[in-house]
Structure formats: C-alpha cells, structure tokens
Design a protein around this motif. Structure first.
Motif, short mmCIF file in Angstrom:
data_model
loop_
_atom_site.label_atom_id
_atom_site.label_comp_id
_atom_site.label_asym_id
_atom_site.label_seq_id
_atom_site.Cartn_x
_atom_site.Cartn_y
_atom_site.Cartn_z
N GLN A 163 1.56 5.33 0.97
CA GLN A 163 1.05 6.70 1.88
C GLN A 163 1.47 7.79 1.61
OE1 GLN A 163 0.75 5.28 5.90
NE2 GLN A 163 -0.88 4.15 5.38
N GLN A 200 -6.05 -3.64 1.31
CA GLN A 200 -6.71 -2.53 0.81
C GLN A 200 -8.15 -3.21 -0.29
OE1 GLN A 200 -5.80 0.92 0.49
NE2 GLN A 200 -4.94 -0.17 2.18
N ASP A 255 1.70 1.55 7.72
CA ASP A 255 0.93 2.42 8.32
C ASP A 255 1.63 3.47 9.35
OD1 ASP A 255 -1.54 3.38 8.82
OD2 ASP A 255 -1.88 2.26 10.79
N ASN A 305 1.00 -1.08 -0.03
CA ASN A 305 -0.11 0.08 0.06
C ASN A 305 0.84 1.07 -0.03
OD1 ASN A 305 0.72 -0.68 2.94
ND2 ASN A 305 -0.51 0.86 3.49
N ARG A 359 1.51 8.53 6.69
CA ARG A 359 0.64 9.65 6.25
C ARG A 359 0.32 10.65 7.45
NH1 ARG A 359 -3.14 6.54 4.63
NH2 ARG A 359 -2.74 6.74 2.23
N ASP A 366 7.90 6.07 1.97
CA ASP A 366 7.65 4.63 1.95
C ASP A 366 8.80 3.75 1.26
OD1 ASP A 366 5.11 6.00 2.38
OD2 ASP A 366 4.15 5.08 0.70
N GLN A 393 4.41 3.99 13.89
CA GLN A 393 4.70 3.74 12.44
C GLN A 393 4.76 2.03 12.35
OE1 GLN A 393 8.20 5.66 11.38
NE2 GLN A 393 7.16 7.46 10.47
N PRO A 432 -5.88 5.73 0.05
CA PRO A 432 -6.01 4.63 0.44
C PRO A 432 -7.47 4.09 -0.43
CG PRO A 432 -6.71 6.10 2.07
CD PRO A 432 -6.03 6.82 1.06
#
Length: 268
Positions: free
Chosen positions: A60, A240, A190, A58, A193, A65, A210, A165
């Motif tokens: 962010q 997701q 995670d 995913n 963001r 990332d 995080q 997202p």
C-alpha cells in the motif's frame, strides 16, 4: 556480536541495529498513537524457523508497510501478543531480516538510502522503470541476492511489485518459491493507503483503522505444483485475487462502518 561483524551483504550489524532502533522509535507512533494498528496472528511468527522464510504481502505504501513489519515481527519475537505496545522490543531486533525493493526507489534520496541499510534487497524491476513500462530480462544477480537473504534469514516481498491494488502477481515470486522452497507466510495489510502518503513517510490522516493479519504458512508442493497454481495461491492468500473485487452491498458497508466505530470506542 563483534563491533564490525557484517551480514552477507557487507552491512555492519552494529550500524544496522542502531538504524532499526532509531527508525523504529521515529515510526512507532504512526502505528500506535496517531493510528492504532490492529494485529492478528502474531503467534505464528514465534514458531517460524530462523532462516528460509518468505513473507508475501499486498502493498500500500513504499516504506510504511515494511516499517510496520519490522515492528510487528520484533514485538512478536519478544512475546508480545498481537501488540506493539512498549517499544523496548527494538533494543534487540532481528538482524537477519530483509525486504525486496525496487532499486530506483531505494536510490531516490538520502532517506531511502538510509532505509536500504536496514535490509533492502534492491532489484531492477523488469516491467517498469522511472514511471514507464519496460520489458527487460531478470538479472541473475537479483535472484542470487534473494537466495542469499533466504539462506541468512527472513525475506519480505510484495509479489505485485506495485502499490496499486489488484495488479497481477509477478511470476518471479512463484519461481523463487519453487526453486528455494521457503516457508511462505502471507500477510494482509489495510488502512495504510488512507493514513499515509504514497511513500509512507508522511501522515495523511489520523485515527484510521489499520489492520495487519498474519496468516498460516501456505501448503505448497514445491516439486509438483505449477507456477500458475502457486501464483493463484498467492493471489488468494494476500486477498488480491480478482474474486475479491466484488461490489459490496450498501448494508454490508454500513455494518463495517459501525464495526469500525465500535473498535474505536473499545480502544479509547
């Protein structure tokens, strides 16, 4: 290593190594200092083959990332277990590591152009350009570049193609998986963001929880599985899929908040 030895994209490996070292040193405190990145599953990294590995994640922020992945992967290869403590792992970084990024993002300034030298496979997005929706054909040169990178080493991709997202998975990722049959390793991140700006260059908030979870490689029947089936597997693997968009009860939110407080206390 010869001083002017190059990778398949023409990048001088000596220059790439020093860029990774310098950028790694500059970014390290973003994940271990201002914030403390919680890592799970790093033992999986050490067991992967040296080439034809595709990481799916995913997304962010534009750059943080990828920075985190360079840290976690190199630390894991240096026998650090779920930790990026002691930045010495950057002295001999893995140089055959690449990441897929939008061409317009990597040409948007001097810093992105420098970052691109560390391993960007810059492609033209087929669905969006300069903030507007578009509809254009996939460039075969972009597919060829991803193929070349997989033949040489590891490739990181963000199959949603956006930092928003729960956007749909782009089917191009599934087509690449069926065609080149890489080992597919899901990653779920995670907290990025909340802690960084959208580009991932500036710290927006400190002491954010995080997380970085590396999951076991996906089981895929490359020859017989459909594109839609692979897309669905990706959605679930990187968390997701629409089913993750559930309404979380207040009690569960409070319990999660209390757990985060305990984690902060344990780390202090």
């Amino acid at each position: 290593m010869g001083l002017f030895k190059r990778n398949p994209f023409g990048h001088i490996l000596f220059v790439k190594k020093w860029l990774i070292r310098i950028l790694g040193l500059l970014s390290h405190r973003r994940f271990r200092g201002f914030n403390n990145l919680k890592i799970e599953g790093s033992e999986i990294i050490k067991d992967l083959p040296d080439t034809n590995v595709l990481f799916i994640s995913n997304h962010q922020t534009y750059f943080a990332d990828v920075f985190s992945m360079f840290h976690v992967f190199n630390a894991s290869l240096s026998n650090r277990e779920d930790s990026i403590k002691n930045v010495g792992y950057l002295w001999n970084p893995k140089l055959n590591m690449y990441y897929v990024a939008a061409k317009e993002t990597m040409k948007s300034g001097i810093l992105p152009k420098i970052f691109a030298y560390t391993g960007s496979i810059s492609i033209e997005r087929t669905w969006r350009s300069e903030g507007k929706d578009v509809n254009r054909q996939v460039k075969m040169s972009d597919i060829s570049a991803i193929s070349k990178a997989l033949e040489d080493g590891w490739v990181i991709t963000f199959p949603q193609g956006t930092t928003t997202p729960f956007k749909p998975i782009r089917k191009g990722t599934a087509h690449i998986i069926k065609r080149y049959k890489p080992v597919v390793v899901p990653i779920v991140i995670d907290g990025f963001r909340r802690s960084f700006d959208k580009k991932g260059l500036f710290i927006k908030k400190k002491n954010v929880y995080q997380s970085f979870e590396i999951k076991k490689p996906l089981e895929i029947d490359y020859d017989n599985e459909s594109i839609d089936s692979i897309v669905e597997k990706i959605e679930y693997a990187i968390e997701q899929h629409p089913s993750f968009l559930k309404v979380i009860p207040q009690e569960e939110l409070l319990a999660q908040e209390e757990l985060n407080k305990q984690r902060e206390w344990l780390d202090s």
